[in-house]
Design a protein around this motif. Structure first.
Motif, short mmCIF file in Angstrom:
data_model
loop_
_atom_site.label_atom_id
_atom_site.label_comp_id
_atom_site.label_asym_id
_atom_site.label_seq_id
_atom_site.Cartn_x
_atom_site.Cartn_y
_atom_site.Cartn_z
N HIS A 121 33.49 -2.58 30.06
CA HIS A 121 33.32 -3.53 31.17
C HIS A 121 33.11 -2.74 32.48
N PRO A 122 32.19 -3.20 33.34
CA PRO A 122 31.93 -2.47 34.59
C PRO A 122 33.19 -2.18 35.40
N ILE A 123 34.12 -3.13 35.44
CA ILE A 123 35.36 -2.93 36.21
C ILE A 123 36.18 -1.80 35.60
N CYS A 124 36.12 -1.70 34.28
CA CYS A 124 36.86 -0.67 33.56
C CYS A 124 36.23 0.71 33.80
N THR A 125 34.91 0.75 33.76
CA THR A 125 34.21 2.02 33.98
C THR A 125 34.42 2.52 35.41
N LEU A 126 34.38 1.59 36.35
CA LEU A 126 34.58 1.97 37.75
C LEU A 126 36.02 2.48 37.95
N ALA A 128 37.83 3.95 35.76
CA ALA A 128 37.92 5.29 35.16
C ALA A 128 37.26 6.35 36.06
N LEU A 129 36.18 5.93 36.72
CA LEU A 129 35.47 6.84 37.62
C LEU A 129 36.36 7.26 38.80
N VAL A 130 37.06 6.29 39.37
CA VAL A 130 37.94 6.59 40.49
C VAL A 130 39.13 7.43 40.01
N GLU A 131 39.64 7.10 38.84
CA GLU A 131 40.76 7.89 38.28
C GLU A 131 40.33 9.34 38.06
N HIS A 152 38.17 10.92 39.73
CA HIS A 152 38.08 11.59 41.02
C HIS A 152 39.46 12.05 41.50
N PHE A 153 40.48 11.25 41.21
CA PHE A 153 41.85 11.62 41.57
C PHE A 153 42.57 12.03 40.29
N ALA A 154 42.08 13.11 39.71
CA ALA A 154 42.52 13.48 38.36
C ALA A 154 43.99 13.88 38.30
N ASP A 155 44.54 14.45 39.38
CA ASP A 155 45.94 14.88 39.31
C ASP A 155 46.90 13.81 39.84
N PHE A 156 46.43 12.57 39.95
CA PHE A 156 47.30 11.46 40.34
C PHE A 156 47.81 10.77 39.07
N ALA A 157 48.98 10.12 39.16
CA ALA A 157 49.44 9.27 38.05
C ALA A 157 48.55 8.03 38.02
N HIS A 158 48.15 7.61 36.84
CA HIS A 158 47.25 6.45 36.71
C HIS A 158 47.99 5.28 36.09
N LEU A 159 48.30 4.28 36.90
CA LEU A 159 49.06 3.12 36.43
C LEU A 159 48.09 1.95 36.26
N ARG A 160 48.21 1.26 35.12
CA ARG A 160 47.20 0.22 34.81
C ARG A 160 47.78 -1.05 34.25
N SER A 161 49.05 -1.08 33.95
CA SER A 161 49.59 -2.25 33.24
C SER A 161 50.81 -2.83 33.94
N VAL A 162 50.63 -3.22 35.17
CA VAL A 162 51.76 -3.78 35.92
C VAL A 162 51.54 -5.29 36.05
N SER A 163 52.54 -6.07 35.68
CA SER A 163 52.42 -7.54 35.69
C SER A 163 52.01 -8.06 37.07
N PRO A 164 51.14 -9.09 37.10
CA PRO A 164 50.71 -9.67 38.38
C PRO A 164 51.79 -10.53 39.03
N LEU A 165 52.86 -10.83 38.29
CA LEU A 165 53.91 -11.69 38.85
C LEU A 165 54.85 -10.85 39.69
N VAL A 166 54.94 -11.21 40.95
CA VAL A 166 55.82 -10.48 41.87
C VAL A 166 56.61 -11.47 42.71
N THR A 167 57.62 -10.99 43.36
CA THR A 167 58.37 -11.84 44.28
C THR A 167 57.68 -11.77 45.65
N PRO A 168 57.86 -12.82 46.47
CA PRO A 168 57.33 -12.73 47.84
C PRO A 168 57.92 -11.51 48.56
N TYR A 169 59.13 -11.11 48.18
CA TYR A 169 59.71 -9.90 48.78
C TYR A 169 58.83 -8.68 48.49
N GLN A 170 58.43 -8.52 47.24
CA GLN A 170 57.58 -7.37 46.89
C GLN A 170 56.24 -7.43 47.62
N ASN A 171 55.63 -8.61 47.58
CA ASN A 171 54.27 -8.75 48.12
C ASN A 171 54.23 -8.62 49.64
#
Ligand code: PHE
Length: 444
Positions: free
Chosen positions: A70-75, A77-80, A82-101
């Motif tokens: 999928h284009p969003i997936c390829t993009l 990966a491309l950014v990741e 570029h920042f190869a020595d960064f931690a890559h997080l991809r599976s965080v639930s979209p449900l958050v508290t208003p406090y977090q957001n």
């Protein structure tokens, strides 16, 4: 409250054919508000804040950024890459508290983003994140100093070819200890990036790293703040070059043009926006800045400092792949997805442009008022991805009665097939019915 009733009706709508739905609607009364809504395997009690619709709930499990090819997936990966020595997080639930957001990022109590008209709430304690910054405190508090987090984000908004209530963002952040050693490490990295960029065909219109209108934070040594902002700018100029040099010129005569603009975000200072010049227009690509110290204090890393950015993926993917309508990303038509191969950026070939069909509706606003976003969610919920565009085409106040009138043009078009007139009529009929019953408008 209008949005609550809308939700109640929407969640109890039987999963049957449209004709049967129309039939049932005529012969049954609306079911009572559901007391709870299931999302991602958990059930949430509803309250006066609830405004999430089934059209939105159906998106939370799609995870386009993890769908191979999928284009969003390829993009992503491309950014990741570029920042190869960064931690890559991809599976965080979209449900958050208003406090977090909001609160964890020092949003003021009266910030408009908090309102029900702008954000999707499951109830007053739980919402869909409106940006990936919602996870800054939790990720920093895990001790991560360099990280990228890719996720779906949700905002109530208008309906057209470039707006969709769900899109994807990548949050990137880098912090170092705020002592000399940390600051020197940033400077060293900046020297490397500066050298790299000096060999690239890129023209950068800059603004000061720190200024009276875009100040260093009181907690920061202004020199350190400059060093962070400079590293942020170099890191992102380098990313822009990687993403756009191939498509937006970058020949000798036609270099890539990137422009920095002073901005404001409640959770960074100084703050900036980045724009890229593409096909004769400046396109807004991302927001960023030096992370507010209070965010880092909350994450228990008070003796560190650094930068963060938030990058919207759909807009970039639409440019890189020449995808003309944001709904296409959600298409499950094999003619869309089969065009792409993981890792490759290729030009999308429209498989066909099916005819559009529009219908107008005008009504008197209800006494209690009405927000345009409520109208857009009604249309989305009924027509799904068959709606291409909704525009307010008229608005006036009756000179004698003081009543307010609004008119909207709803443009229907499928990405995958031709719509027949009867089908469009049936959709519009349902839209009108829902506007009347649940937003309490009076059709004119
Ligand atoms: N979260 C911001 C947005 O969605 C972007 C941003 C991220 C700005 C990080 C500053 C720092 O618009």
């Amino acid at each position: 409250m209008a949005a609550r009733v809308l939700c109640a009706q929407a969640f109890t709508r039987p999963r049957v054919s449209r004709t049967l739905t129309t039939f049932l609607r005529l012969y049954t009364t609306p079911a009572p508000t559901p007391s709870a809504i299931p999302v991602l395997g958990k059930t949430y009690p509803t309250d006066a804040y609830t405004n999430i619709t089934p059209a939105i709930v159906s998106k939370v499990s799609r995870q386009l950024h993890l769908q191979d090819g999928h284009p969003i997936c390829t993009l992503r990966a491309l950014v990741e890459d570029h920042f190869a020595d960064f931690a890559h997080l991809r599976s965080v639930s979209p449900l958050v508290t208003p406090y977090q957001n909001f609160d964890s990022l020092s949003f003021p109590e009266d910030h408009p983003g908090r309102s029900k008209t702008d954000s999707y709430y499951l109830n007053q304690d739980m919402m869909l994140r409106t940006h990936t910054s919602a996870h800054e405190v939790e990720v920093f508090s895990e001790g991560k100093e360099r990280w990228l987090l890719t996720a779906d984000v949700y905002r109530r908004d208008e309906i057209d070819a470039s707006h969709y209530p769900v899109f994807h963002q990548m949050e990137g952040a880098k912090i170092v200890s705020s002592d000399e050693a940390g600051v020197q490490a940033m400077e060293e990295d900046s020297r490397r990036l500066e050298h790299e960029l000096s060999q690239s065909n890129i023209i950068i219109e800059d603004v000061p790293h720190v200024s009276g209108t875009n100040p260093a934070q009181p907690e920061h040594d202004p020199r350190h703040s400059e060093i962070m902002a400079k590293n942020l700018k170099l890191s992102l100029n380098s990313l822009m070059y990687k993403l756009f040099a191939g498509v937006a010129g970058a020949t000798k005569e036609d270099p890539l043009r990137v422009r920095w603009i002073e901005a404001y975000f409640p959770f960074t200072s100084p703050s900036f926006e980045v724009e890229v010049f593409f096909r004769g227009k400046w396109l807004e690509i991302l927001g960023c800045g030096v992370v507010l110290q209070s965010t880092l204090d909350r994450a228990n890393v008070a003796n560190e400092m650094g930068w963060a950015f938030g990058l919207g993926l759909e807009r970039i993917a639409m440019i890189l792949y020449s995808i003309p309508d944001i709904r296409l990303f959600w298409s499950e038509d094999p003619r869309f997805i089969s065009q792409f191969k993981a890792g490759d950026i290729t030009t999308f070939k429209p498989y066909s442009k099916y005819p559009e069909s529009y219908r107008d509706v005008s009504f008197w606003k209800p006494q209690e008022g009405l927000h345009e976003n409520d109208v857009y969610d009604v249309v989305r919920d009924i027509a799904g991805d068959l709606v291409e565009d909704v525009k307010m085409i008229d608005q006036f106040t009756h000179p004698k009665t003081g009543r307010e009138s609004m008119a909207f043009r709803v443009t229907y078009r499928s990405m995958d097939r031709s719509l027949v007139n009867d089908e469009v009529n049936a959709l519009q009929e349902q839209v009108i019915e829902r506007l009347r019953e649940h937003l309490r408008v009076e059709i004119r």
